[in-house]
Design an enzyme around this catalytic site. Sequence first.
Site, PDB file in Angstrom:
ATOM      1  N   ARG A 146       3.275  19.582   7.459  1.00  0.00           N
ATOM      2  CA  ARG A 146       4.154  18.493   7.915  1.00  0.00           C
ATOM      3  C   ARG A 146       5.364  19.008   8.699  1.00  0.00           C
ATOM      4  O   ARG A 146       5.848  18.347   9.600  1.00  0.00           O
ATOM      5  CB  ARG A 146       4.601  17.620   6.736  1.00  0.00           C
ATOM      6  CG  ARG A 146       3.459  16.781   6.154  1.00  0.00           C
ATOM      7  CD  ARG A 146       3.962  15.744   5.150  1.00  0.00           C
ATOM      8  NE  ARG A 146       4.757  14.719   5.801  1.00  0.00           N
ATOM      9  CZ  ARG A 146       6.085  14.676   5.776  1.00  0.00           C
ATOM     10  NH1 ARG A 146       6.781  15.574   5.115  1.00  0.00           N
ATOM     11  NH2 ARG A 146       6.712  13.704   6.411  1.00  0.00           N
ATOM     12  N   TYR A 193       5.193  17.229  12.063  1.00  0.00           N
ATOM     13  CA  TYR A 193       6.130  16.104  12.199  1.00  0.00           C
ATOM     14  C   TYR A 193       7.583  16.556  12.298  1.00  0.00           C
ATOM     15  O   TYR A 193       8.489  15.731  12.215  1.00  0.00           O
ATOM     16  CB  TYR A 193       6.014  15.168  10.988  1.00  0.00           C
ATOM     17  CG  TYR A 193       4.658  14.558  10.785  1.00  0.00           C
ATOM     18  CD1 TYR A 193       4.048  13.788  11.785  1.00  0.00           C
ATOM     19  CD2 TYR A 193       3.965  14.734   9.589  1.00  0.00           C
ATOM     20  CE1 TYR A 193       2.806  13.232  11.586  1.00  0.00           C
ATOM     21  CE2 TYR A 193       2.714  14.171   9.383  1.00  0.00           C
ATOM     22  CZ  TYR A 193       2.143  13.422  10.395  1.00  0.00           C
ATOM     23  OH  TYR A 193       0.915  12.874  10.189  1.00  0.00           O
ATOM     24  N   GLU A 203       0.810  -1.220   0.000  1.00  0.00           N
ATOM     25  CA  GLU A 203       0.000   0.000   0.000  1.00  0.00           C
ATOM     26  C   GLU A 203       0.846   1.275   0.000  1.00  0.00           C
ATOM     27  O   GLU A 203       0.819   2.035   0.967  1.00  0.00           O
ATOM     28  CB  GLU A 203      -0.890   0.015   1.244  1.00  0.00           C
ATOM     29  CG  GLU A 203      -1.791  -1.181   1.363  1.00  0.00           C
ATOM     30  CD  GLU A 203      -2.576  -1.213   2.678  1.00  0.00           C
ATOM     31  OE1 GLU A 203      -3.692  -1.742   2.660  1.00  0.00           O
ATOM     32  OE2 GLU A 203      -2.077  -0.695   3.704  1.00  0.00           O
ATOM     33  N   PRO A 204       1.599   1.527  -1.056  1.00  0.00           N
ATOM     34  CA  PRO A 204       2.389   2.763  -1.065  1.00  0.00           C
ATOM     35  C   PRO A 204       1.503   3.992  -1.284  1.00  0.00           C
ATOM     36  O   PRO A 204       0.574   3.946  -2.085  1.00  0.00           O
ATOM     37  CB  PRO A 204       3.330   2.567  -2.264  1.00  0.00           C
ATOM     38  CG  PRO A 204       2.588   1.640  -3.174  1.00  0.00           C
ATOM     39  CD  PRO A 204       1.734   0.757  -2.306  1.00  0.00           C
ATOM     40  N   GLY A 205       1.771   5.049  -0.572  1.00  0.00           N
ATOM     41  CA  GLY A 205       1.084   6.319  -0.789  1.00  0.00           C
ATOM     42  C   GLY A 205       2.103   7.369  -1.178  1.00  0.00           C
ATOM     43  O   GLY A 205       2.243   7.758  -2.332  1.00  0.00           O
ATOM     44  N   ARG A 206       2.892   7.767  -0.174  1.00  0.00           N
ATOM     45  CA  ARG A 206       3.906   8.795  -0.340  1.00  0.00           C
ATOM     46  C   ARG A 206       4.888   8.497  -1.480  1.00  0.00           C
ATOM     47  O   ARG A 206       5.268   9.399  -2.228  1.00  0.00           O
ATOM     48  CB  ARG A 206       4.672   8.876   0.984  1.00  0.00           C
ATOM     49  CG  ARG A 206       5.816   9.820   1.064  1.00  0.00           C
ATOM     50  CD  ARG A 206       6.600   9.526   2.370  1.00  0.00           C
ATOM     51  NE  ARG A 206       5.716   9.161   3.459  1.00  0.00           N
ATOM     52  CZ  ARG A 206       5.346   9.970   4.430  1.00  0.00           C
ATOM     53  NH1 ARG A 206       5.809  11.182   4.474  1.00  0.00           N
ATOM     54  NH2 ARG A 206       4.522   9.554   5.375  1.00  0.00           N
ATOM     55  N   CYS A 213      -0.403  33.167  11.463  1.00  0.00           N
ATOM     56  CA  CYS A 213      -0.112  33.801  12.747  1.00  0.00           C
ATOM     57  C   CYS A 213       0.401  32.793  13.770  1.00  0.00           C
ATOM     58  O   CYS A 213      -0.249  32.554  14.798  1.00  0.00           O
ATOM     59  CB  CYS A 213      -1.353  34.513  13.244  1.00  0.00           C
ATOM     60  SG  CYS A 213      -1.928  35.715  12.059  1.00  0.00           S
TER      61      CYS A 213
HETATM   62  C1  PLP Z   1      -0.859   5.704   5.665  1.00  0.00           C
HETATM   63  C2  PLP Z   1      -1.005   4.298   5.297  1.00  0.00           C
HETATM   64  C3  PLP Z   1      -0.387   3.818   4.147  1.00  0.00           C
HETATM   65  C4  PLP Z   1       0.501   4.662   3.271  1.00  0.00           C
HETATM   66  O1  PLP Z   1       1.627   5.137   3.918  1.00  0.00           O
HETATM   67  P1  PLP Z   1       2.770   5.872   3.040  1.00  0.00           P
HETATM   68  O2  PLP Z   1       3.778   6.288   4.041  1.00  0.00           O
HETATM   69  O3  PLP Z   1       2.117   7.036   2.385  1.00  0.00           O
HETATM   70  O4  PLP Z   1       3.259   4.883   2.058  1.00  0.00           O
HETATM   71  C5  PLP Z   1      -0.602   2.504   3.806  1.00  0.00           C
HETATM   72  N1  PLP Z   1      -1.393   1.692   4.549  1.00  0.00           N
HETATM   73  C6  PLP Z   1      -2.010   2.134   5.662  1.00  0.00           C
HETATM   74  C7  PLP Z   1      -2.867   1.219   6.426  1.00  0.00           C
HETATM   75  C8  PLP Z   1      -1.838   3.439   6.075  1.00  0.00           C
HETATM   76  O5  PLP Z   1      -2.449   3.864   7.179  1.00  0.00           O
END
Ligand code: PLP
Length: 472
Positions: free
Chosen positions: A370, A374, A326-329, A401
């Site tokens: 971020r 973070y 599950e890649p997002g970033r 502000c």
């Molecule tokens: C946030 C998340 C991701 C994606 O994380 P990245 O750091 O963006 O790759 C994948 N799976 C689950 C369950 C998440 O909560």
Amino acid sequence: MRAHEAGALHAEGYRGPAWLQTPADVNALVPSLWAQSVERGDDGVLSVGGVGVADIAREFGTPAYVVDEADFRSRARSFKQTYDEVFADLCSGADVFYAGKAFLCTEVARWIHQEGLHLDVCTGGELAVAIRAGVPGERIGMHGNNKSVAEIRAALEHGVSRIVIDSFDEIERVSAVAAELGVVAPVLIRVTVGVEAHTHEFIATAHEDQKFGLSLSGGHAFEAARLVLERPGTLRLLGLHTHIGSQIFDTAGFEVSAHRALGLHTRIAKELGHAMPELDLGGGFGIAYTTEHDPLPPRQLALQMAAIVERECRADGVPVPRISIEPGRAIAGPSTFTLYEVGTVKPVDLDGGASRAYVSVDGGMSDNVRTALYDANYSCTLANRASDAEPVLARVVGRHCESGDIVVKDEFLPSDITAGDLIAVPGTGAYCRALSSQYNHTPRPPVLAVRDGVARVIVRRETIDDLLALDV
Ligand SMILES: *Cc1c(COP(=O)(O)O)cnc(C)c1O
């Protein structure tokens, strides 16, 4: 007071954190930080997909998120092709679920679908975007630790390929909605495996003090599997799900996580007589925000993950389940930069005789939280021209502000940077627009996709009327 990474000030004055090099050429781009088509032309102007940023700023205004569409698509496609290839012999390929929470809009959901990926959503809102984009249910997974009955119903009505169960309550809830709709809900069980990965290290513990998932060591995940299997009329147990964190740069954490998850996978097969067809190893693959980060190429990551899965399954004597990730970033992040206009430049003296240029831009923590949230590091460059001036230590701050309203904590910019210049901050494709706010009643910037010499709006800029429209 927080000690700085660089420790004591250097004799010649503070030079920023240890990883930050004074650039030999302040106009040079570090390729690992930028989308593939970004370059500085002979005229010194940054361009993306063949379109100059000065033209983008003139036509669409600033701030703006600028996506290199080809870059986004190629990262998505490369994940899918690579994992399919590497896992071909083990489990006839792998499914890549793009984590929509990183950044989602209708157009991006279409790109993801067209490139052969699946899509993870975790709210009814994200599901609505996926449906509007025409993503079929069998390509969608639903996450979330507190999905409402309405969200579960919407997901099952659309025929999603999986709902990731996150609690005992949810077993009942999904089962009840499935019964009401007369369907069998395909489910995964989210397991907390006691591995927490951050950037260059991971922590492996027996217990996890956090809200997601069902504990492996406490026996909750096994019990959840038993309860799901007791409801064959409404629930179908596809497999286990793990996700160990974000900005991960090696596979050591995945190794421990896969070992533990496959141990449970095997136990469920042996004691409950159910061989689960799937296993999700989650996301969290790291990207380079600054020169301090050096991510693994997806292929190397995939090869290492495949070796781990093969070894564990062989040791446990179970067939290899179909793997998903599950890649997002790692897909969205590097595809995008944020374009800002400089409003003011202010020299600020630091202790020890050093000084820093505070460069205020027309956005800030409302479009990129971020840094504040973070303590994230970003990089940036002067974008509308090249400069011969010497590099000076700078901090790019927003217009909100809060003194914590910082976009780029430490970067070298040319000393002649001035009001009206443009600055581009790379790596803002994930968790920036997604986490944006209207803080200080600031309309949110648009998202522009650039491809083959054409820039177009895929999410329009908010207006003051948009802000006022909700105010009854
Ligand atoms: C946030 C998340 C991701 C994606 O994380 P990245 O750091 O963006 O790759 C994948 N799976 C689950 C369950 C998440 O909560």
